[in-house]
Enzyme design. Structure first.
Site, mmCIF file in Angstrom:
data_model
loop_
_atom_site.group_PDB
_atom_site.id
_atom_site.type_symbol
_atom_site.label_atom_id
_atom_site.label_comp_id
_atom_site.label_asym_id
_atom_site.label_seq_id
_atom_site.Cartn_x
_atom_site.Cartn_y
_atom_site.Cartn_z
ATOM 1 N N HIS A 114 -42.173 -97.559 -57.955
ATOM 2 C CA HIS A 114 -42.328 -98.774 -58.739
ATOM 3 C C HIS A 114 -41.461 -98.597 -59.974
ATOM 4 O O HIS A 114 -41.613 -97.624 -60.712
ATOM 5 C CB HIS A 114 -43.787 -98.989 -59.134
ATOM 6 C CG HIS A 114 -44.007 -100.283 -59.849
ATOM 7 N ND1 HIS A 114 -45.137 -100.553 -60.573
ATOM 8 C CD2 HIS A 114 -43.226 -101.386 -59.974
ATOM 9 C CE1 HIS A 114 -45.061 -101.756 -61.104
ATOM 10 N NE2 HIS A 114 -43.908 -102.282 -60.760
ATOM 11 N N ASP A 115 -40.553 -99.527 -60.207
ATOM 12 C CA ASP A 115 -39.577 -99.332 -61.283
ATOM 13 C C ASP A 115 -40.237 -99.098 -62.635
ATOM 14 O O ASP A 115 -39.697 -98.380 -63.484
ATOM 15 C CB ASP A 115 -38.583 -100.490 -61.354
ATOM 16 C CG ASP A 115 -39.226 -101.864 -61.391
ATOM 17 O OD1 ASP A 115 -40.455 -101.960 -61.550
ATOM 18 O OD2 ASP A 115 -38.490 -102.858 -61.241
ATOM 19 N N THR B 76 -33.523 -109.649 -59.598
ATOM 20 C CA THR B 76 -32.350 -110.499 -59.765
ATOM 21 C C THR B 76 -31.039 -109.745 -59.580
ATOM 22 O O THR B 76 -30.010 -110.368 -59.335
ATOM 23 C CB THR B 76 -32.345 -111.161 -61.158
ATOM 24 O OG1 THR B 76 -32.391 -110.140 -62.170
ATOM 25 C CG2 THR B 76 -33.544 -112.075 -61.327
ATOM 26 N N SER B 77 -31.073 -108.426 -59.704
ATOM 27 C CA SER B 77 -29.861 -107.626 -59.500
ATOM 28 C C SER B 77 -30.249 -106.201 -59.174
ATOM 29 O O SER B 77 -31.382 -105.773 -59.422
ATOM 30 C CB SER B 77 -28.953 -107.653 -60.742
ATOM 31 O OG SER B 77 -29.577 -106.997 -61.823
#
Length: 486
Positions: free
Chosen positions: A237-238, A15-16
């Site tokens: 991968h966050d 989303t951001s």
């Protein structure tokens, strides 16, 4: 490394996105957000796409700002998992990448099971079998001109790294989320790809987190005003970067990376591939330094943010997040609970109405107001955390003495307290920017910082960042609430 390094930690969410300047030294660990931008899937003719060129532009703007405001020693990118772009033989992108929330994978897992059973797939990949996993997205493209023209598949952070450096590859922590990665051998499972009929040759070479991929290409150097800056493969991968950013001491801890999604689990030395783990739908994803992230994807604050968006679209008053949380603090506890992981909550839309429908179908009291719906969501999320942490501990044969809750959800005091209450163990909340910290620390080590292992990285976080401790309270019957969900 005698002097601190300053790197650009690019942390992309669904989303951001943010570009942070991360300064790392022997007793220094400092983040400064220099660029933030909106992100989100774009609906076009019934499909959901990522504006990946727009994301690339914003990454360049952010990196340029880091270079403008001080030294720039490295660049690292982490993002959400599973989504990808396809390149043709000339290295050009074949269309905008699809979002994992796109409906094209509806029914695809059922088709794949005709060739490879769930048990076989889990035994190789150890992966939670979600309908949007990369393997199912690729299977949905079989027979299309796009896939037939593809020369290379690049996961989103690897695609952006390719545009920065010209180098192709796949970082392991993200590769392990695809459903095409052998969790035991730590290599691509070409056999699985062949059996499903996928073009295995498009899978790129694998990289370890902490690999220096290469310097930025000339056009990037000219735009950002810094030549020769290395791009470093972090835990792309966050969640892998966020788990590096968990300020845990030695001992038995669980973690919750709480954001759009919640990733709930344990850090282990090896995978858990039992039939019980598969039936419980737990995943074994690669982490930094050869660790395994044994976890469950749990619906996260996405449901709340979608609810707030819906209320804003309806022009309701007093539906700001602070007002909703303040009201939820004193709303009746555990009055209504729902299955927060229900498939109906996966896609964008009128989330408050869906929550009310789920409550009605479950025989629960229907929450009528935004505040009541918000309390329902937070109680239900805390129950999901409780259920899955306890189950992970049982499946792995581990005790859990403390839970570290990191990410944006760590700033939600009510959620943190409810999680401690539900689990009956302390919750340590923070840092909120765990993914960016993990990103920056892995970069710093690649550039020569004396951070030999995860323990050293986490010790530096503890020395430089405060966490909030939530002790469990008694009084609410969480067992009874859990039994209402079955």
């Amino acid at each position: 490394m005698s002097e601190p390094v300053r790197v650009a930690a690019v942390d992309l969410g669904a989303t951001s996105g943010r570009v942070m300047a991360c300064r790392v030294g022997a007793r220094t660990l400092h983040l400064e957000e220099l660029h933030r931008f909106g992100n989100g899937a774009v609906p076009v003719r019934g499909s959901l796409y990522w504006d990946v060129l727009g994301i690339h532009r914003e990454v360049l703007v952010g990196v340029r700002e880091v270079a403008r405001t001080g030294a720039l020693h490295g660049i690292g990118i982490d993002s959400w998992a599973v989504d990808y772009g396809l390149l043709d033989r000339d290295g050009q992108l074949l269309g905008n990448p699809r979002s994992h929330r796109d409906s094209r994978t509806d029914g695809v897992p059922t088709e794949v099971r005709k060739t490879v059973s769930d048990a076989e797939l889990y035994d190789v990949t150890g992966l939670q079998q979600l309908s949007f996993n990369t393997v199912y997205q690729l299977a949905s493209e079989l027979g299309t001109p796009t896939l037939e023209s593809a020369e290379r598949l690049l996961l989103l952070p690897d695609l952006l790294t390719y545009w920065l450096t010209g180098e192709v590859g796949a970082e392991r922590t993200n590769a392990s989320t695809t459903g095409l990665y052998d969790v035991r051998t730590r290599e691509w499972s070409l056999d699985l790809a062949k059996r499903i009929g996928l073009p295995w040759s498009i899978l790129p070479p694998l990289r370890e987190p902490g690999t220096v991929v290469g310097p930025v290409v000339d056009e990037v150097a000219e735009y950002v005003g810094a030549a020769g800056v290395p791009v470093i493969s972090v835990g792309s991968h966050d969640t892998a970067s966020a788990v590096v950013g968990v300020p845990a001491e030695e001992g038995s801890f669980a973690y919750i990376s709480s954001g759009t999604w919640s990733l709930v689990g344990l850090e282990l030395d090896g995978p858990v591939l039992s039939a019980e783990a598969r039936e419980a739908d737990f995943t074994n994803e690669s982490g930094v330094d050869g660790t395994i992230r044994f976890l469950k994807n749990v619906m996260g604050l996405w449901v709340l943010s979608e609810s707030v968006r819906t209320w804003a679209d309806k022009r309701l008053s007093d539906v700001t997040l602070p007002a909703l949380l303040a009201g939820a603090e004193t709303a009746p506890a555990l009055r209504t609970v729902v299955d927060i992981n229900h498939p109906r909550l996966l896609t964008p839309g009128d989330m408050p109405t869906r929550i009310q429908e789920l409550a009605r179908e479950a025989g629960e009291p229907i929450p009528r107001t935004p505040v009541a719906i918000t309390r329902t969501l937070l109680d239900s999320l805390a129950l999901a955390y409780r259920r899955n942490i306890r189950l992970a501990a049982t499946l792995a044969g581990r005790d859990v003495d403390v839970v570290h809750l990191v990410g944006g959800g760590s700033q939600n005091a009510l959620l943190c307290q409810l999680t401690a209450d539900a689990l009956g163990v302390p919750v340590l909340a923070g840092p909120a920017e765990a993914a960016a910290l993990g990103n920056g620390l892995v970069q710093a080590r690649a550039l020569g910082a004396d951070l030999p292992d995860l323990a050293a990285m986490r010790a530096l976080i503890r020395r430089t960042h405060d966490v909030r401790r939530y002790e469990p309270r008694v009084g609410l019957d969480w067992d009874a609430a859990a039994s209402r969900l079955g």
